[in-house]
Design an enzyme around this catalytic site. Structure first.
Site, PDB file in Angstrom:
ATOM      1  N   SER A 296       0.811  -1.223   0.000  1.00 59.00           N
ATOM      2  CA  SER A 296       0.000   0.000   0.000  1.00 59.00           C
ATOM      3  C   SER A 296       0.842   1.270   0.000  1.00 59.00           C
ATOM      4  O   SER A 296       0.522   2.241   0.665  1.00 59.00           O
ATOM      5  CB  SER A 296      -0.943   0.003   1.212  1.00 59.00           C
ATOM      6  OG  SER A 296      -0.202  -0.055   2.427  1.00 59.00           O
ATOM      7  N   GLY A 297       1.944   1.243  -0.769  1.00 54.70           N
ATOM      8  CA  GLY A 297       2.730   2.455  -0.961  1.00 54.70           C
ATOM      9  C   GLY A 297       2.266   3.203  -2.201  1.00 54.70           C
ATOM     10  O   GLY A 297       1.182   2.950  -2.736  1.00 54.70           O
TER      11      GLY A 297
ATOM     12  N   TRP B  84       7.589   7.005   4.635  1.00 56.35           N
ATOM     13  CA  TRP B  84       8.834   7.435   5.285  1.00 56.35           C
ATOM     14  C   TRP B  84       9.714   8.282   4.358  1.00 56.35           C
ATOM     15  O   TRP B  84      10.772   8.748   4.766  1.00 56.35           O
ATOM     16  CB  TRP B  84       9.625   6.215   5.744  1.00 56.35           C
ATOM     17  CG  TRP B  84       9.045   5.567   6.970  1.00 56.35           C
ATOM     18  CD1 TRP B  84       7.726   5.307   7.232  1.00 56.35           C
ATOM     19  CD2 TRP B  84       9.759   5.078   8.108  1.00 56.35           C
ATOM     20  NE1 TRP B  84       7.586   4.693   8.448  1.00 56.35           N
ATOM     21  CE2 TRP B  84       8.821   4.536   9.010  1.00 56.35           C
ATOM     22  CE3 TRP B  84      11.118   5.044   8.447  1.00 56.35           C
ATOM     23  CZ2 TRP B  84       9.192   3.971  10.230  1.00 56.35           C
ATOM     24  CZ3 TRP B  84      11.482   4.470   9.657  1.00 56.35           C
ATOM     25  CH2 TRP B  84      10.530   3.948  10.540  1.00 56.35           C
TER      26      TRP B  84
ATOM     27  N   GLU C  48      19.479  17.106  -4.785  1.00 54.17           N
ATOM     28  CA  GLU C  48      20.089  16.036  -4.007  1.00 54.17           C
ATOM     29  C   GLU C  48      21.302  15.499  -4.745  1.00 54.17           C
ATOM     30  O   GLU C  48      21.601  15.902  -5.872  1.00 54.17           O
ATOM     31  CB  GLU C  48      19.058  14.935  -3.715  1.00 54.17           C
ATOM     32  CG  GLU C  48      17.862  15.446  -2.915  1.00 54.17           C
ATOM     33  CD  GLU C  48      16.904  14.348  -2.504  1.00 54.17           C
ATOM     34  OE1 GLU C  48      17.250  13.166  -2.648  1.00 54.17           O
ATOM     35  OE2 GLU C  48      15.805  14.676  -2.035  1.00 54.17           O
TER      36      GLU C  48
ATOM     37  N   ASP D 248       9.249  -9.130   1.350  1.00 53.98           N
ATOM     38  CA  ASP D 248       8.206 -10.135   1.117  1.00 53.98           C
ATOM     39  C   ASP D 248       7.958 -10.409  -0.364  1.00 53.98           C
ATOM     40  O   ASP D 248       7.845 -11.567  -0.785  1.00 53.98           O
ATOM     41  CB  ASP D 248       6.895  -9.691   1.781  1.00 53.98           C
ATOM     42  CG  ASP D 248       7.054  -9.441   3.269  1.00 53.98           C
ATOM     43  OD1 ASP D 248       7.880 -10.128   3.898  1.00 53.98           O
ATOM     44  OD2 ASP D 248       6.358  -8.559   3.804  1.00 53.98           O
TER      45      ASP D 248
ATOM     46  N   HIS E 150      21.944   4.440   2.599  1.00 50.11           N
ATOM     47  CA  HIS E 150      21.833   5.895   2.687  1.00 50.11           C
ATOM     48  C   HIS E 150      22.956   6.398   3.579  1.00 50.11           C
ATOM     49  O   HIS E 150      23.176   5.860   4.667  1.00 50.11           O
ATOM     50  CB  HIS E 150      20.472   6.313   3.253  1.00 50.11           C
ATOM     51  CG  HIS E 150      20.143   7.744   2.972  1.00 50.11           C
ATOM     52  ND1 HIS E 150      20.799   8.786   3.594  1.00 50.11           N
ATOM     53  CD2 HIS E 150      19.247   8.315   2.126  1.00 50.11           C
ATOM     54  CE1 HIS E 150      20.302   9.933   3.138  1.00 50.11           C
ATOM     55  NE2 HIS E 150      19.372   9.669   2.250  1.00 50.11           N
TER      56      HIS E 150
ATOM     57  N   HIS F 209      19.072   1.234   2.848  1.00 48.28           N
ATOM     58  CA  HIS F 209      18.023   2.186   2.516  1.00 48.28           C
ATOM     59  C   HIS F 209      17.135   1.753   1.359  1.00 48.28           C
ATOM     60  O   HIS F 209      15.912   1.864   1.440  1.00 48.28           O
ATOM     61  CB  HIS F 209      18.672   3.528   2.174  1.00 48.28           C
ATOM     62  CG  HIS F 209      17.707   4.633   1.874  1.00 48.28           C
ATOM     63  ND1 HIS F 209      16.775   5.069   2.794  1.00 48.28           N
ATOM     64  CD2 HIS F 209      17.538   5.404   0.770  1.00 48.28           C
ATOM     65  CE1 HIS F 209      16.064   6.062   2.269  1.00 48.28           C
ATOM     66  NE2 HIS F 209      16.490   6.269   1.038  1.00 48.28           N
TER      67      HIS F 209
ATOM     68  N   GLU G 129       9.536  -0.348  -5.615  1.00 44.90           N
ATOM     69  CA  GLU G 129      10.864  -0.816  -5.205  1.00 44.90           C
ATOM     70  C   GLU G 129      11.039  -2.323  -5.371  1.00 44.90           C
ATOM     71  O   GLU G 129      12.144  -2.804  -5.599  1.00 44.90           O
ATOM     72  CB  GLU G 129      11.119  -0.428  -3.746  1.00 44.90           C
ATOM     73  CG  GLU G 129      12.530  -0.692  -3.270  1.00 44.90           C
ATOM     74  CD  GLU G 129      12.789  -0.169  -1.864  1.00 44.90           C
ATOM     75  OE1 GLU G 129      13.869  -0.472  -1.324  1.00 44.90           O
ATOM     76  OE2 GLU G 129      11.919   0.534  -1.302  1.00 44.90           O
TER      77      GLU G 129
ATOM     78  N   ARG H 136      20.860   3.848  -7.357  1.00 45.40           N
ATOM     79  CA  ARG H 136      19.704   4.717  -7.603  1.00 45.40           C
ATOM     80  C   ARG H 136      20.059   6.190  -7.444  1.00 45.40           C
ATOM     81  O   ARG H 136      20.681   6.591  -6.461  1.00 45.40           O
ATOM     82  CB  ARG H 136      18.584   4.364  -6.619  1.00 45.40           C
ATOM     83  CG  ARG H 136      17.371   5.268  -6.716  1.00 45.40           C
ATOM     84  CD  ARG H 136      16.324   4.872  -5.705  1.00 45.40           C
ATOM     85  NE  ARG H 136      16.751   5.138  -4.349  1.00 45.40           N
ATOM     86  CZ  ARG H 136      16.195   6.038  -3.533  1.00 45.40           C
ATOM     87  NH1 ARG H 136      15.203   6.787  -3.964  1.00 45.40           N
ATOM     88  NH2 ARG H 136      16.613   6.185  -2.313  1.00 45.40           N
TER      89      ARG H 136
ATOM     90  N   SER I  93      12.832   7.110  -7.099  1.00 50.02           N
ATOM     91  CA  SER I  93      12.033   5.927  -6.762  1.00 50.02           C
ATOM     92  C   SER I  93      10.539   6.211  -6.759  1.00 50.02           C
ATOM     93  O   SER I  93       9.742   5.420  -7.287  1.00 50.02           O
ATOM     94  CB  SER I  93      12.455   5.368  -5.404  1.00 50.02           C
ATOM     95  OG  SER I  93      12.528   6.397  -4.444  1.00 50.02           O
ATOM     96  N   LEU I  94      10.104   7.325  -6.173  1.00 50.70           N
ATOM     97  CA  LEU I  94       8.676   7.645  -6.178  1.00 50.70           C
ATOM     98  C   LEU I  94       8.194   7.902  -7.604  1.00 50.70           C
ATOM     99  O   LEU I  94       7.064   7.544  -7.964  1.00 50.70           O
ATOM    100  CB  LEU I  94       8.394   8.865  -5.294  1.00 50.70           C
ATOM    101  CG  LEU I  94       8.660   8.698  -3.794  1.00 50.70           C
ATOM    102  CD1 LEU I  94       8.321   9.987  -3.043  1.00 50.70           C
ATOM    103  CD2 LEU I  94       7.873   7.534  -3.213  1.00 50.70           C
TER     104      LEU I  94
END
Length: 536
Positions: free
Chosen positions: A11-12, A43, A115, A217, A238, A345, A369, A380, A385-386
């Site tokens: 559920s991301g 997060w 970044e 999982d 990270h 990370h 991911e 990465r 990632s998002l």
């Protein structure tokens, strides 16, 4: 037996984005082993990298991604995700997400962050809680859909496939066994369109920035079902996790370095200039190894991130969550340096997929991911990632709903779960001991710097642990703790085997025995597959 047109596990941002779009085409179950908001996405502090400025370009974003990926990115994938990003971002905005803006020459414009590895400011953010805000918006929209079931406190156990049922002609997904943690019973859910969006595997390491749910999982479930796994040796550490005895897994966003933060060693020196011309804004693999080297050289427990030269008002407004959290642990980032260490990370490898998220097993898709599209390569680029999550979720939904033939699973009879003659787990200490042992051996032997000797030691111990866990698994009633332990052991073994097969150093994989990159032999993905052997 429950039946859905689509089953999403996780559920991301990727899973929820897919579910919202798939709900227009049929019934959807979203399976999540905690609450809906418990995900890696929630997060995520930094934001989403996307080209939105006239000073930026798709070509520059592509170039930065390819450079960070150290020669292993799939360029077609990179270009597709980068160029489709703005349209997917616009969809989030239309749902009500409000990215931070700033006043410039009398008008408002997006406040873009920068970044490590980015040549331009291109990171859209909501202060330093971007992921939490995205999660909130998507869950709110999902709650408005009448034919979507959010199955909280449910954990996927294993996929049901035609091959497992004994059919030889057409192996494909037919359903999934899911543990209802509240009732303590395993349910059978029928669907021929299953999407794994379970995030990463940070908890396989002793120190991680990930939440407790990140136990690998999806990769483990897909591996047991026979799907191909790629590039699991590339685990991103990270560089800056808060170092404090009472702080658990708290990330100090790379955006702080984007706003001028400087990494200093225990002597106060800006040591990164000695490792890379980009200093503290070098890509994460370089920064993490540099910090590891500084800590080992000096014997210090950590290094320090210094942002005290910025105005206190700016820091409190731009990084309120980080500021308040540090303050709670007695660190005032406006006046003091922040003690930091590297921590596991992000999983750059995963279930091998194409650009539409399809795995090697028919009917099984992997997005976010948990999937390996080729975007990240060997390392990465921050905040990609998002972006990957929402782009691949969109493409997966299109692939699964366009030109689709008649449904498969109804032609097969699915067996209900059989617990057999098992007992309740009365030796939880064994589970916790094995969990702890896996995480410690992975940190010590398969961490930022590796060697063949360390990797072989890890492999030998993991073989023994897996035998113990298999015996435990079949003798006791399944629980979330037992399922997570089983998955952790599987993913740890996949990481070790992948690392052993790559006889070079590239990106996030650094082996003391092979310190140089070997393009002639290893400029390719590491693939692990059931049917045709290892590392093909």
């Amino acid at each position: 037996m429950k039946e859905y047109d689509f089953v999403v596990i996780g559920s991301g941002i990727a899973g929820l984005s897919f579910a919202l779009k798939a709900a227009k085409h049929g019934s959807v179950a979203v399976v999540t082993k905690r609450k809906g908001a418990d995900s890696n996405t929630a997060w995520a502090q930094g934001g989403i990298a996307c080209v939105t400025s006239d000073e930026d370009s798709f070509e520059m974003h592509v170039r930065d991604t390819l450079e960070a990926g150290a020669g292993l990115c799939d360029e077609n994938t990179v270009r597709a995700i980068v160029t489709e990003g703005p349209e997917r971002i616009a969809e989030l905005v239309n749902l009500g997400l409000k990215f931070d803006e700033r006043e410039v020459a009398g008008h408002r414009e997006l406040d873009l962050g920068k970044e490590g590895g980015h040549s331009k400011r291109r990171v859209l953010h909501v202060q330093d809680v971007t992921g939490k805000e995205i999660e909130s918006v998507l869950l709110r929209e999902l709650s408005r859909k009448s034919h979507v079931d959010l199955l909280e406190n449910h954990m996927a156990v294993d996929l049901i496939t035609a091959g497992k049922l004994g059919f030889a002609a057409d192996d494909r997904c037919l359903g999934v066994y899911v543990l209802d943690e509240v009732r303590g019973e395993v349910e059978t859910i029928r669907s021929d369109r299953i999407v794994l969006a379970t995030g990463g595997c940070g908890k396989v390491y002793l120190y991680t920035t990930n939440p407790d749910i990140a136990t690998g999982d999806g990769v483990a479930i897909a591996w047991r079902a026979g799907a191909t796994i790629a590039n699991m040796e590339f685990i991103q550490f990270h560089p800056t996790c808060l170092f404090h005895p009472k702080a658990k897994s708290f990330l100090i966003s790379e955006a702080i370095r984007g706003e001028g933060g400087i990494l200093r060693n225990n002597r106060g020196q800006h040591f990164m200039k000695g490792y890379d011309a980009r200093g503290s804004l070098a890509p994460r693999d370089i920064v993490a190894r540099a910090i590891d080297a500084e800590i080992k050289r000096s014997g210090a427990q950590c290094v320090f991130l210094d942002i005290t030269h910025q105005p206190p008002e700016f820091l409190r407004e731009r990084f309120p969550h980080i500021y308040e959290t540090c303050l709670r642990f007695g660190i005032d980032m406006t006046k003091q340096t922040i003690p930091v260490v590297p921590a596991a990370h992000y999983q750059c490898g995963g279930i091998k997929t194409g650009l539409n998220g399809a795995s090697s097993l028919a009917g099984l898709y992997a997005i976010g991911e948990v999937g390996c599209t080729g975007l990240h390569g060997a390392n990465r680029l921050a905040s990609n990632s998002l972006l990957e999550g929402i782009v691949i979720a969109h493409r997966a939904c299109e692939a699964m709903t366009q030109g689709r033939s008649a449904s498969h699973p109804k032609t097969f009879s699915l067996p209900e779960w059989e617990s057999g003659d098992v007992q309740d787990v009365d030796e939880l200490v064994v589970i916790y001991h094995n969990w702890d042992e896996i995480r410690r051996l992975m940190w010590d032997y398969v961490g930022i710097v590796r060697s063949d000797k360390r990797l072989r030691r890890a492999a030998a111990r993991l073989r023994n642990l897996q035998r113990e866990i298999r015996e435990f698994y079949w003798n006791f009633r399944v629980s979330v703790d037992l399922l997570e332990l089983r998955n952790l052991a599987t993913v740890a073994a996949l990481i070790v085997d992948s690392a052993l097969s790559r006889k070079e150093s590239r990106g996030l994989h650094f082996n003391l025995d092979y310190p140089e990159a070997d393009d002639g032999n290893f400029r390719r993905a590491t693939l692990l597959g059931r049917d045709w052997g290892w590392n093909a």
